[in-house]
Design a protein around this motif. Structure first.
Motif, PDB file in Angstrom:
ATOM      1  N   SER A  84       1.490  13.019  -7.100  1.00  0.00           N
ATOM      2  CA  SER A  84       0.617  12.164  -7.901  1.00  0.00           C
ATOM      3  C   SER A  84       1.429  11.243  -8.807  1.00  0.00           C
ATOM      4  CB  SER A  84      -0.326  13.036  -8.734  1.00  0.00           C
ATOM      5  OG  SER A  84      -1.121  12.243  -9.573  1.00  0.00           O
ATOM      6  N   HIS A  85       2.465  11.788  -9.435  1.00  0.00           N
ATOM      7  CA  HIS A  85       3.324  10.999 -10.315  1.00  0.00           C
ATOM      8  C   HIS A  85       4.025   9.886  -9.527  1.00  0.00           C
ATOM      9  CE1 HIS A  85       6.028  10.090 -13.625  1.00  0.00           C
ATOM     10  NE2 HIS A  85       7.049  10.229 -12.802  1.00  0.00           N
ATOM     11  N   GLN A  86       4.566  10.221  -8.361  1.00  0.00           N
ATOM     12  CA  GLN A  86       5.275   9.229  -7.541  1.00  0.00           C
ATOM     13  C   GLN A  86       4.330   8.146  -7.033  1.00  0.00           C
ATOM     14  OE1 GLN A  86       8.538   8.882  -7.200  1.00  0.00           O
ATOM     15  NE2 GLN A  86       8.771  10.637  -8.554  1.00  0.00           N
ATOM     16  N   VAL A  87       3.113   8.541  -6.644  1.00  0.00           N
ATOM     17  CA  VAL A  87       2.122   7.562  -6.185  1.00  0.00           C
ATOM     18  C   VAL A  87       1.789   6.601  -7.330  1.00  0.00           C
ATOM     19  CG1 VAL A  87      -0.297   7.257  -5.471  1.00  0.00           C
ATOM     20  CG2 VAL A  87       1.139   8.936  -4.313  1.00  0.00           C
ATOM     21  N   ALA A  88       1.593   7.129  -8.531  1.00  0.00           N
ATOM     22  CA  ALA A  88       1.291   6.283  -9.688  1.00  0.00           C
ATOM     23  C   ALA A  88       2.416   5.287  -9.958  1.00  0.00           C
ATOM     24  CB  ALA A  88       1.035   7.149 -10.920  1.00  0.00           C
ATOM     25  N   LEU A  89       3.663   5.753  -9.850  1.00  0.00           N
ATOM     26  CA  LEU A  89       4.799   4.846 -10.056  1.00  0.00           C
ATOM     27  C   LEU A  89       4.826   3.733  -9.006  1.00  0.00           C
ATOM     28  CD1 LEU A  89       7.695   7.325 -10.955  1.00  0.00           C
ATOM     29  CD2 LEU A  89       6.494   5.753 -12.492  1.00  0.00           C
ATOM     30  N   GLU A  90       4.575   4.102  -7.755  1.00  0.00           N
ATOM     31  CA  GLU A  90       4.592   3.094  -6.692  1.00  0.00           C
ATOM     32  C   GLU A  90       3.438   2.111  -6.844  1.00  0.00           C
ATOM     33  OE1 GLU A  90       5.382   4.171  -2.669  1.00  0.00           O
ATOM     34  OE2 GLU A  90       6.755   5.774  -3.251  1.00  0.00           O
ATOM     35  N   GLU A  91       2.262   2.613  -7.235  1.00  0.00           N
ATOM     36  CA  GLU A  91       1.125   1.719  -7.446  1.00  0.00           C
ATOM     37  C   GLU A  91       1.428   0.728  -8.567  1.00  0.00           C
ATOM     38  OE1 GLU A  91      -2.757   4.329  -6.102  1.00  0.00           O
ATOM     39  OE2 GLU A  91      -1.996   4.551  -8.149  1.00  0.00           O
ATOM     40  N   ALA A  92       2.030   1.228  -9.632  1.00  0.00           N
ATOM     41  CA  ALA A  92       2.372   0.345 -10.755  1.00  0.00           C
ATOM     42  C   ALA A  92       3.379  -0.711 -10.325  1.00  0.00           C
ATOM     43  CB  ALA A  92       2.921   1.169 -11.918  1.00  0.00           C
ATOM     44  N   ALA A  93       4.330  -0.316  -9.503  1.00  0.00           N
ATOM     45  CA  ALA A  93       5.347  -1.260  -9.034  1.00  0.00           C
ATOM     46  C   ALA A  93       4.750  -2.332  -8.124  1.00  0.00           C
ATOM     47  CB  ALA A  93       6.468  -0.515  -8.305  1.00  0.00           C
ATOM     48  N   LEU A  94       3.683  -1.974  -7.422  1.00  0.00           N
ATOM     49  CA  LEU A  94       3.059  -2.914  -6.490  1.00  0.00           C
ATOM     50  C   LEU A  94       1.970  -3.771  -7.128  1.00  0.00           C
ATOM     51  CD1 LEU A  94       2.722  -0.597  -3.359  1.00  0.00           C
ATOM     52  CD2 LEU A  94       4.348  -2.468  -3.696  1.00  0.00           C
ATOM     53  N   ALA A  95       1.558  -3.406  -8.333  1.00  0.00           N
ATOM     54  CA  ALA A  95       0.464  -4.127  -8.995  1.00  0.00           C
ATOM     55  C   ALA A  95       0.916  -5.546  -9.342  1.00  0.00           C
ATOM     56  CB  ALA A  95       0.038  -3.380 -10.257  1.00  0.00           C
ATOM     57  N   PRO A  96       0.010  -6.498  -9.165  1.00  0.00           N
ATOM     58  CA  PRO A  96       0.371  -7.873  -9.528  1.00  0.00           C
ATOM     59  C   PRO A  96       0.565  -7.977 -11.034  1.00  0.00           C
ATOM     60  CG  PRO A  96      -1.943  -7.733  -8.910  1.00  0.00           C
ATOM     61  CD  PRO A  96      -1.329  -6.383  -8.658  1.00  0.00           C
ATOM     62  N   ILE A  97       1.491  -8.787 -11.414  1.00  0.00           N
ATOM     63  CA  ILE A  97       1.763  -9.004 -12.831  1.00  0.00           C
ATOM     64  C   ILE A  97       0.985 -10.245 -13.268  1.00  0.00           C
ATOM     65  CG2 ILE A  97       3.537  -9.532 -14.538  1.00  0.00           C
ATOM     66  CD1 ILE A  97       5.527  -8.127 -12.650  1.00  0.00           C
ATOM     67  N   MET A 107       0.848  -1.178   0.000  1.00  0.00           N
ATOM     68  CA  MET A 107       0.000   0.000   0.000  1.00  0.00           C
ATOM     69  C   MET A 107       0.898   1.246   0.000  1.00  0.00           C
ATOM     70  SD  MET A 107      -2.954   1.203   2.687  1.00  0.00           S
ATOM     71  CE  MET A 107      -1.908   1.326   4.098  1.00  0.00           C
ATOM     72  N   VAL A 108       0.511   2.208  -0.798  1.00  0.00           N
ATOM     73  CA  VAL A 108       1.256   3.450  -0.896  1.00  0.00           C
ATOM     74  C   VAL A 108       0.705   4.426   0.143  1.00  0.00           C
ATOM     75  CG1 VAL A 108       1.886   5.365  -2.389  1.00  0.00           C
ATOM     76  CG2 VAL A 108       1.600   3.096  -3.366  1.00  0.00           C
ATOM     77  N   LEU A 109       1.598   4.974   0.970  1.00  0.00           N
ATOM     78  CA  LEU A 109       1.184   5.974   1.959  1.00  0.00           C
ATOM     79  C   LEU A 109       1.396   7.373   1.390  1.00  0.00           C
ATOM     80  CD1 LEU A 109       2.488   4.725   5.429  1.00  0.00           C
ATOM     81  CD2 LEU A 109       0.138   4.900   4.636  1.00  0.00           C
ATOM     82  N   PHE A 110       0.303   8.086   1.191  1.00  0.00           N
ATOM     83  CA  PHE A 110       0.353   9.420   0.614  1.00  0.00           C
ATOM     84  C   PHE A 110       1.260  10.335   1.433  1.00  0.00           C
ATOM     85  CE2 PHE A 110      -1.129  13.763   0.105  1.00  0.00           C
ATOM     86  CZ  PHE A 110      -1.152  13.893  -1.269  1.00  0.00           C
ATOM     87  N   ARG A 111       1.156  10.267   2.765  1.00  0.00           N
ATOM     88  CA  ARG A 111       1.942  11.178   3.599  1.00  0.00           C
ATOM     89  C   ARG A 111       3.448  10.931   3.460  1.00  0.00           C
ATOM     90  NH1 ARG A 111      -0.242   7.909   8.144  1.00  0.00           N
ATOM     91  NH2 ARG A 111       1.523   6.732   8.939  1.00  0.00           N
ATOM     92  N   ARG A 112       3.836   9.677   3.219  1.00  0.00           N
ATOM     93  CA  ARG A 112       5.253   9.377   3.028  1.00  0.00           C
ATOM     94  C   ARG A 112       5.744   9.933   1.699  1.00  0.00           C
ATOM     95  NH1 ARG A 112       7.803   6.445   0.011  1.00  0.00           N
ATOM     96  NH2 ARG A 112       6.093   5.079  -0.563  1.00  0.00           N
ATOM     97  N   VAL A 113       4.957   9.746   0.653  1.00  0.00           N
ATOM     98  CA  VAL A 113       5.336  10.258  -0.663  1.00  0.00           C
ATOM     99  C   VAL A 113       5.379  11.782  -0.627  1.00  0.00           C
ATOM    100  CG1 VAL A 113       4.723  10.366  -3.111  1.00  0.00           C
ATOM    101  CG2 VAL A 113       4.392   8.231  -1.843  1.00  0.00           C
ATOM    102  N   LEU A 114       4.394  12.399   0.010  1.00  0.00           N
ATOM    103  CA  LEU A 114       4.374  13.862   0.144  1.00  0.00           C
ATOM    104  C   LEU A 114       5.633  14.340   0.870  1.00  0.00           C
ATOM    105  CD1 LEU A 114       3.021  16.635  -0.106  1.00  0.00           C
ATOM    106  CD2 LEU A 114       1.838  16.128   2.049  1.00  0.00           C
TER     107      LEU A 114
END
Length: 98
Positions: A71-84, A1-8
Motif C-alpha cells: 500500500s505504501h509503495q503504491v501510494a508513492l508511485e501514484e504520487a509520482a505519476l500525478a500531474p503537477i 498506471m500502477v500495477l498492483f501485482r508488480r508492486v506486490l
C-alpha cells in the motif's frame, strides 16, 4: 498506471532477500512451485489470497506487513505519476481609456 501485482512482487522479493532466503527455500516452505513464485515476484502472475498467505508463512512475515508495504509503495508511485498543477498567472486587464 500502477500495477498492483508488480508492486506486490517487488515487496515479496524484498522480504525474501531481506531474510536471506532463496526461491527454493520459499518454494519448499509454501509448497508452491519455484517457477510460479518467480513469476509472482516479477509481477507476471497474480497471487491469490491463499497463496499470498502461504508465501508469508514460509518467509515468517505477517500478511498485514506485506499489504502495508505494498500500500505504501503504491501510494508513492501514484504520487509520482500525478500531474503537477501549474499556477495560472492572471494579470489585471486595464479597461480605462488613455
Amino acid at each position: 498506471m500502477v500495477l498492483f501485482r508488480r508492486v506486490l512482487g517487488d515487496v515479496l522479493r524484498h522480504q525474501r532477500v531481506e531474510r536471506g532466503m532463496t526461491l527454493r527455500q520459499v518454494s519448499a516452505g509454501a509448497r508452491v512451485s519455484l517457477g510460479y513464485i518467480s513469476e509472482i515476484e516479477r509481477g507476471h502472475k497474480e497471487a491469490s489470497s491463499e497463496l499470498l498467505a502461504s508465501l508469508c508463512t514460509a518467509m515468517d512475515v505477517t500478511l498485514s506487513e506485506v499489504i502495508r508495504e505494498v500500500s505504501h509503495q503504491v501510494a508513492l508511485e501514484e504520487a509520482a505519476l500525478a500531474p503537477i498543477p501549474l499556477p495560472i498567472r492572471t494579470e489585471a486587464v486595464s479597461t480605462s481609456a488613455a
